[in-house]
Design an enzyme around this catalytic site. Structure first.
Site, PDB file in Angstrom:
ATOM      1  CG  HIS A  79      -1.398   0.900   1.820  1.00  0.00           C
ATOM      2  ND1 HIS A  79      -2.256   1.776   0.597  1.00  0.00           N
ATOM      3  CD2 HIS A  79      -0.968   2.316   2.698  1.00  0.00           C
ATOM      4  CE1 HIS A  79      -2.734   2.718   0.820  1.00  0.00           C
ATOM      5  NE2 HIS A  79      -2.194   3.279   2.309  1.00  0.00           N
ATOM      6  CG  HIS A 130       0.737   6.615  -0.171  1.00  0.00           C
ATOM      7  ND1 HIS A 130      -0.209   7.548  -0.480  1.00  0.00           N
ATOM      8  CD2 HIS A 130       0.168   6.240   0.799  1.00  0.00           C
ATOM      9  CE1 HIS A 130      -1.205   7.265   0.367  1.00  0.00           C
ATOM     10  NE2 HIS A 130      -0.982   6.054   1.296  1.00  0.00           N
ATOM     11  CD  GLU A 144      -4.205   6.603   2.248  1.00  0.00           C
ATOM     12  OE1 GLU A 144      -4.224   5.482   1.161  1.00  0.00           O
ATOM     13  OE2 GLU A 144      -3.163   6.213   3.076  1.00  0.00           O
ATOM     14  CB  SER A 152      -3.495  -0.217  -2.879  1.00  0.00           C
ATOM     15  OG  SER A 152      -3.279   0.366  -1.326  1.00  0.00           O
TER      16      SER A 152
END
Ligand code: HBI
Ligand code: FE
Length: 285
Positions: free
Chosen positions: A134, A139, A180, A199
Site C-alpha cells: 500500500h 503512495h 487515500e 492498492s
C-alpha cells in the site's frame, strides 16, 4: 536479522516497533524479505499495474513507470535516488502505523513513512493497516507529482494546528478523501489517484465503475465534514477537476474558523447527498 514481523503486538498495532528510533523510523532490512514475499509482491504488482493502465490518473502511471518496482519488493534507497532529484521527498522505513504527531512531522519535512512489512497471502486485496505494498505502490508514484509533493508537505505542516484546536478528524478527512481515496477528472474520464483505492483491485474498479456509489465534486469544507469507514469500500468519493485544484482550494482557506464552526458537530455520513448538491457528472436538466 529478524524477518519483518506481521504479527499484531501487545500495543494492538501490527508490526515490529521494538528498536524503532524516537521518530519511529526503522531500517528496511531488505535482505530479510523471503523469496515468497518477493513473489507475492510481483503478483500484487502485476495485478494492480494492469488496472493502473485503464483506471489511474496520468501522474500515477508516469510515477509508477519511473520507479521500476515490478520485480520484487523495492529498496527504499533506490526509490530515494529517483525521488530526491525529482521532488525532494525521501522514504523512511517505519514498523507500521505511527502516532499522528510523528506522521505529520515526517510529512512536513518531505519524509514519507513507508511500512516495511508485506501483507500475507490471505489478505491480498485489502487490509486495514498500511503495509509496504500500500505505502510504496499506492503512495510513492504520486510523490513524483509536483502538486502532490507540495500538498503533502502542507498537510504535514497543518497537523499541529489541527491537533491544538481539537480538530484532527477534520484535517484527517482531507487526507482520506484525496491522498487515500481521491478521484480526478481527466480528458478521457474519471481516474483514480488515491493510494487506498489503487492498492486494492476491487476498489479500483468499484470506485470508477459502480453506478450507485456517490461521487461529489471536491469541496474542502464538505470533505472535512464527511465521515468515513476504514473496513469496507467507500460509500462516497470526491472528484478533483485537476490535481492542482487541491492546492488552489486549500491555500486560500483559513482552517481556523472552519475547525471552530464544525469540530463539535457530528460528521455527515459518507454516501449522503445533501439538499442542493449535484453528484459529479450530473447536470441540472
Ligand atoms: N502512520 N504509517 C502511518 N501511515 C499513515 O497513513 C498514518 C500514520 N499515522 C497517522 C495517520 N496516518 C493519520 O491518522 C493522519 O493522517 C491524521
Ligand atoms: Fe496510505
Amino acid at each position: 536479522m529478524k524477518t519483518p514481523c506481521t504479527e499484531t503486538t501487545t500495543s494492538g498495532l501490527r508490526g515490529e516497533y521494538e528498536g524503532a528510533a524516537d521518530d519511529y523510523t526503522v531500517g528496511q532490512h531488505w535482505h530479510a524479505y523471503t523469496p515468497e514475499m518477493h513473489d507475492r509482491w510481483r503478483r500484487l504488482h502485476a495485478r494492480q499495474s494492469a488496472l493502473v493502465e485503464t483506471h489511474a490518473c496520468a501522474a500515477f502511471r508516469e510515477g509508477l513507470a519511473r520507479l521500476d518496482c515490478a520485480d520484487g519488493i523495492p529498496r527504499f534507497e533506490d526509490a530515494n535516488a529517483v525521488l530526491g532529484p525529482a521532488t525532494g521527498w525521501q522514504l523512511v522505513g517505519v514498523p507500521g502505523f505511527i502516532p499522528d504527531a510523528v506522521f505529520f512531522d515526517h510529512l512536513a519535512h518531505r519524509r514519507f513513512p513507508v511500512t516495511r512489512w508485506l501483507r500475507e497471502e490471505h489478505e491480498l486485496d485489502y487490509l486495514v493497516e498500511p503495509d509496504v505494498f500500500h505505502d510504496f505502490f499506492g503512495h510513492v508514484p504520486m510523490l513524483l507529482d509536483p502538486t502532490i509533493a507540495d500538498f503533502l508537505e502542507l498537510y504535514g505542516k497543518a497537523g499541529a494546528r489541527a491537533m491544538a484546536m481539537d480538530a484532527l478528524p477534520m484535517l484527517a478527512r482531507i487526507y482520506w478523501y484525496t491522498i487515500e481515496f481521491g478521484l480526478v477528472r481527466e480528458t478521457e474520464g474519471l481516474r483514480v489517484f488515491g493510494a487506498g483505492i489503487i492498492s486494492s483491485s476491487g476498489e479500483t474498479q468499484f470506485s470508477l465503475e459502480d453506478r450507485e456509489v456517490l461521487r461529489l465534486p471536491f469541496d474542502p469544507v464538505r470533505v472535512m465534514r464527511t465521515g468515513y469507514t476504514i473496513d469496507s469500500f467507500q460509500k462516497g468519493y470526491f472528484v478533483l477537476e485537476s490535481l492542482p485544484q487541491l492546492i488552489e482550494d486549500l491555500v486560500g482557506l483559513d482552517f481556523g474558523p472552519v475547525y471552530e464552526r464544525w469540530r463539535h458537530e457530528a460528521p455527515i455520513p459518507a454516501g449522503t447527498l445533501l439538499t442542493g448538491e449535484i453528484p459529479f457528472g450530473e447536470t441540472i436538466a
